[in-house]
Design a protein around this motif. Sequence first.
Motif, PDB file in Angstrom:
ATOM      1  N   ASP A 487       1.042  -1.207  -0.206  1.00  0.00           N
ATOM      2  CA  ASP A 487      -0.093  -0.419  -0.536  1.00  0.00           C
ATOM      3  C   ASP A 487       0.755   1.055  -0.294  1.00  0.00           C
ATOM      4  OD1 ASP A 487       0.715  -0.094   2.617  1.00  0.00           O
ATOM      5  OD2 ASP A 487      -0.875  -0.140   3.367  1.00  0.00           O
ATOM      6  N   ALA A 488       2.410   1.307   0.558  1.00  0.00           N
ATOM      7  CA  ALA A 488       3.255   2.270  -0.196  1.00  0.00           C
ATOM      8  C   ALA A 488       2.997   2.709  -0.802  1.00  0.00           C
ATOM      9  CB  ALA A 488       4.583   1.932   0.456  1.00  0.00           C
ATOM     10  N   LEU A 489       2.777   2.124  -2.543  1.00  0.00           N
ATOM     11  CA  LEU A 489       2.805   3.207  -3.414  1.00  0.00           C
ATOM     12  C   LEU A 489       1.540   3.396  -3.885  1.00  0.00           C
ATOM     13  CD1 LEU A 489       4.757   0.011  -5.717  1.00  0.00           C
ATOM     14  CD2 LEU A 489       6.210   1.946  -4.544  1.00  0.00           C
ATOM     15  N   LEU A 490       0.287   2.577  -3.225  1.00  0.00           N
ATOM     16  CA  LEU A 490      -0.505   3.044  -3.914  1.00  0.00           C
ATOM     17  C   LEU A 490      -1.319   4.669  -3.010  1.00  0.00           C
ATOM     18  CD1 LEU A 490      -3.100   0.252  -3.314  1.00  0.00           C
ATOM     19  CD2 LEU A 490      -1.967   0.900  -5.468  1.00  0.00           C
ATOM     20  N   LEU A 535      12.983  11.653  -2.026  1.00  0.00           N
ATOM     21  CA  LEU A 535      13.227  11.019  -1.273  1.00  0.00           C
ATOM     22  C   LEU A 535      12.710  11.713   0.412  1.00  0.00           C
ATOM     23  CD1 LEU A 535      16.645   9.999  -2.580  1.00  0.00           C
ATOM     24  CD2 LEU A 535      14.973   8.974  -3.246  1.00  0.00           C
ATOM     25  N   GLU A 536      13.238  12.523   0.812  1.00  0.00           N
ATOM     26  CA  GLU A 536      12.327  12.676   2.455  1.00  0.00           C
ATOM     27  C   GLU A 536      11.328  12.748   2.485  1.00  0.00           C
ATOM     28  OE1 GLU A 536      14.460  16.453   3.557  1.00  0.00           O
ATOM     29  OE2 GLU A 536      16.728  15.214   3.333  1.00  0.00           O
ATOM     30  N   LYS A 537      11.014  13.159   1.254  1.00  0.00           N
ATOM     31  CA  LYS A 537       9.072  12.801   1.481  1.00  0.00           C
ATOM     32  C   LYS A 537       8.244  11.882   1.003  1.00  0.00           C
ATOM     33  CE  LYS A 537       4.932  16.172   0.626  1.00  0.00           C
ATOM     34  NZ  LYS A 537       4.978  17.031   2.170  1.00  0.00           N
ATOM     35  N   ILE A 538       9.285  10.556   0.757  1.00  0.00           N
ATOM     36  CA  ILE A 538       8.718  10.143   0.328  1.00  0.00           C
ATOM     37  C   ILE A 538       8.582   9.078   1.539  1.00  0.00           C
ATOM     38  CG2 ILE A 538       9.715   7.379  -1.098  1.00  0.00           C
ATOM     39  CD1 ILE A 538      10.249   9.375  -2.890  1.00  0.00           C
ATOM     40  N   GLY A 543       6.477   5.636   5.273  1.00  0.00           N
ATOM     41  CA  GLY A 543       7.423   4.974   6.705  1.00  0.00           C
ATOM     42  C   GLY A 543       7.912   3.748   5.916  1.00  0.00           C
ATOM     43  N   VAL A 544       8.555   3.914   4.961  1.00  0.00           N
ATOM     44  CA  VAL A 544       9.286   2.166   4.588  1.00  0.00           C
ATOM     45  C   VAL A 544      10.749   2.711   4.513  1.00  0.00           C
ATOM     46  CG1 VAL A 544      10.057   0.907   2.921  1.00  0.00           C
ATOM     47  CG2 VAL A 544       7.879   1.608   2.633  1.00  0.00           C
ATOM     48  N   ASN A 545      11.863   1.711   5.919  1.00  0.00           N
ATOM     49  CA  ASN A 545      13.167   1.636   5.998  1.00  0.00           C
ATOM     50  C   ASN A 545      13.742   0.805   4.098  1.00  0.00           C
ATOM     51  OD1 ASN A 545      15.926   1.726   6.270  1.00  0.00           O
ATOM     52  ND2 ASN A 545      15.258  -0.188   8.425  1.00  0.00           N
ATOM     53  N   LEU A 546      14.398   2.034   3.562  1.00  0.00           N
ATOM     54  CA  LEU A 546      14.559   1.618   2.261  1.00  0.00           C
ATOM     55  C   LEU A 546      16.005   1.109   2.550  1.00  0.00           C
ATOM     56  CD1 LEU A 546      14.012   4.663   0.084  1.00  0.00           C
ATOM     57  CD2 LEU A 546      12.493   2.365   0.432  1.00  0.00           C
ATOM     58  N   GLU A 551      12.398  -4.779   2.231  1.00  0.00           N
ATOM     59  CA  GLU A 551      11.181  -3.758   1.946  1.00  0.00           C
ATOM     60  C   GLU A 551      11.338  -3.286   0.408  1.00  0.00           C
ATOM     61  OE1 GLU A 551       8.980  -2.263   3.402  1.00  0.00           O
ATOM     62  OE2 GLU A 551       9.089  -3.929   5.350  1.00  0.00           O
ATOM     63  N   ARG A 552      12.679  -3.298   0.291  1.00  0.00           N
ATOM     64  CA  ARG A 552      13.643  -3.041  -1.289  1.00  0.00           C
ATOM     65  C   ARG A 552      12.323  -3.972  -2.448  1.00  0.00           C
ATOM     66  NH1 ARG A 552      18.824  -1.495   1.225  1.00  0.00           N
ATOM     67  NH2 ARG A 552      19.195  -3.294  -0.189  1.00  0.00           N
ATOM     68  N   LEU A 553      12.927  -5.117  -2.123  1.00  0.00           N
ATOM     69  CA  LEU A 553      12.694  -6.248  -2.883  1.00  0.00           C
ATOM     70  C   LEU A 553      10.706  -6.199  -3.003  1.00  0.00           C
ATOM     71  CD1 LEU A 553      12.584  -8.821  -4.710  1.00  0.00           C
ATOM     72  CD2 LEU A 553      12.374  -9.729  -2.325  1.00  0.00           C
ATOM     73  N   LYS A 554       9.859  -6.165  -1.938  1.00  0.00           N
ATOM     74  CA  LYS A 554       8.481  -5.860  -1.803  1.00  0.00           C
ATOM     75  C   LYS A 554       8.048  -4.538  -2.764  1.00  0.00           C
ATOM     76  CE  LYS A 554       6.896  -4.630   2.085  1.00  0.00           C
ATOM     77  NZ  LYS A 554       5.831  -5.284   3.406  1.00  0.00           N
ATOM     78  N   LEU A 555       9.041  -3.681  -2.642  1.00  0.00           N
ATOM     79  CA  LEU A 555       9.075  -1.890  -3.474  1.00  0.00           C
ATOM     80  C   LEU A 555       8.298  -2.402  -4.992  1.00  0.00           C
ATOM     81  CD1 LEU A 555       9.789   0.228  -1.606  1.00  0.00           C
ATOM     82  CD2 LEU A 555       7.402  -0.295  -1.454  1.00  0.00           C
ATOM     83  N   MET A 556      10.029  -3.237  -5.152  1.00  0.00           N
ATOM     84  CA  MET A 556       9.858  -3.277  -6.747  1.00  0.00           C
ATOM     85  C   MET A 556       9.079  -4.503  -7.468  1.00  0.00           C
ATOM     86  SD  MET A 556      12.876  -1.389  -8.301  1.00  0.00           S
ATOM     87  CE  MET A 556      13.042  -2.412  -9.377  1.00  0.00           C
TER      88      MET A 556
END
Length: 569
Positions: A487-490, A535-538, A543-546, A551-556
Amino acid sequence: MSTFQSGFYPPLQVIADALELAGIDYRYPVPSDRFHLHGVRIFQKERPVDPSYIYLCRKEDLSGVPELETVPFPSRSVPVSLSEVSFLVQCPDLDAIFSESSSSEESVSHGSLSSRETISHGPSSSGFPGASAADQNIPGRIYFSAKHSLPDILTLVQDTFDRFHGWDLGIQEAFLLQTPLQEIFDLSQDIFRNPIFLHDRDFVILAECNHKEQMMKRGRDRRTGRPMVQMSLINDFRTDPVYIEGLKAREPVMYPSEQTGYQILYRNIWQGDIYRGRILDLEVDSRILPGDFAIIDYLGKLLEHFLYAGDLRKFSISDEENDMLEALCDKKATDEQKIMNYLQFQKWKRNDRYVVMRIVTQQREFNIISSYALLNQINTILAAGRAFFHQEGITLVVNLSYAHEKTADVVSRLAVPMRDSLLKIGISSESRDFLQIGTLFDQAKIALSFGLSSDSMIWYYYFDQYMLEYMLQCSTGSMPVELLCTDALLKLMEYDQKNSTELFQTLEAYLLHDRNVLQTSKVLFIHRSTLTYRLEKIQKLIGVNLDDPKERLKLMMSYYMMSSSSNHA
């Protein structure tokens, strides 16, 4: 191209043989291969005749009909001469018409065969009688003694036609239904009076009937345990000039008795110019008669016809191996001992490196001849592997370890036939377990499916290239994409829509470039400080730890699913 027309219409010689086997006193002075008959009829002078039938009559019925007198025939545009019609003639004075010849035998031709065989006619005489009457020079006439009644001869001849007609229909149906060869030969056991069998080019016996102990000795094929011609006899055959010359024959040939103690009538089986095996009729129980040449020739032509059309299965041990490989590809239960025997024969190991490939064509005019030519070409190219027809395409099982190859080496060698025939190929990953052939086949099909649906102009598709697409397809098969994505991308998409920003695109570029600020800035055509601000705004919004790889895999994965879903739509 095959021009064979199915349907066994017995030549007149087969009728003569039936009379001989029944003990009828007869004479067949001028054998001819011109007559191939549909049945028997009673001759009547006033009625038209049909050359496709043999006519039963008394000698006197023909006395008032000149040899060259023509009679009307409805299905022909010109009248038919009596010399074009075959007759069974009852003669009260058979011996008077045919004077005894001092020669005990006469040479008689067998159909269209180039060989000639010495056969005596009529069991009541010690030899073939010479004839003094002019009647004996008319081809297509069989004369029988008046001691045999017309009804008896009519019944005998009609039974002969019925028997061959029933056999012909039975074996044609069996071929069409792709019945095992053994069942087809079982249907033939009442037609051949002697043992017959069929062997492939490796001398492995594929089917037989009327087997007798006094026949040639047998060995065992080490791949399957099936009976085969004994190796010592095979070695004798391979050095025999008569046998070697016989391998060229396209028609039935009689093999002499020196090697086996009895004569053998054989008919080679061809697939185009490729020798595939041989049917053999062994003269063990009964003397081979001239009509047997026509019978074995017809069976051979049927085998070739269905082999040519690709409808004949299990014609050789190779076909049995193909069946086993097909079963593995289809994940069907397979005898593990047969698998181990196959690996042992090929000198392969179960834990060698294996790959499976799947070939299809998009040509509508790709005919059966082209298919067989391509299959033979591929099998020649493979250093260690097997190609076979399977599921409306060609499947390849390749052992990479045997020739110390890479998958790319095999694909490179296949380039010419693949391009020439406008073919596409799907290629699995490698596996170190032969029993995983079924899974590898699935991978090859998946790669082919994804490759064909893409806009790619290449002819080969690796499963590894489409693995991610397949994983996403599996995951989205039972759940909507929007419920699988984080839902972060949404949230980013909603924010961009409301504020006309590009945070969604910025995060994607940042992740694609391994979080490299300089490269990401160049791609987005923005200053580094602008990227840092975004990036700070994102980070505040989602609230995702990049720094967390998961977390990065889930986003990709979410980005990829959303992109695939959008492209698909």
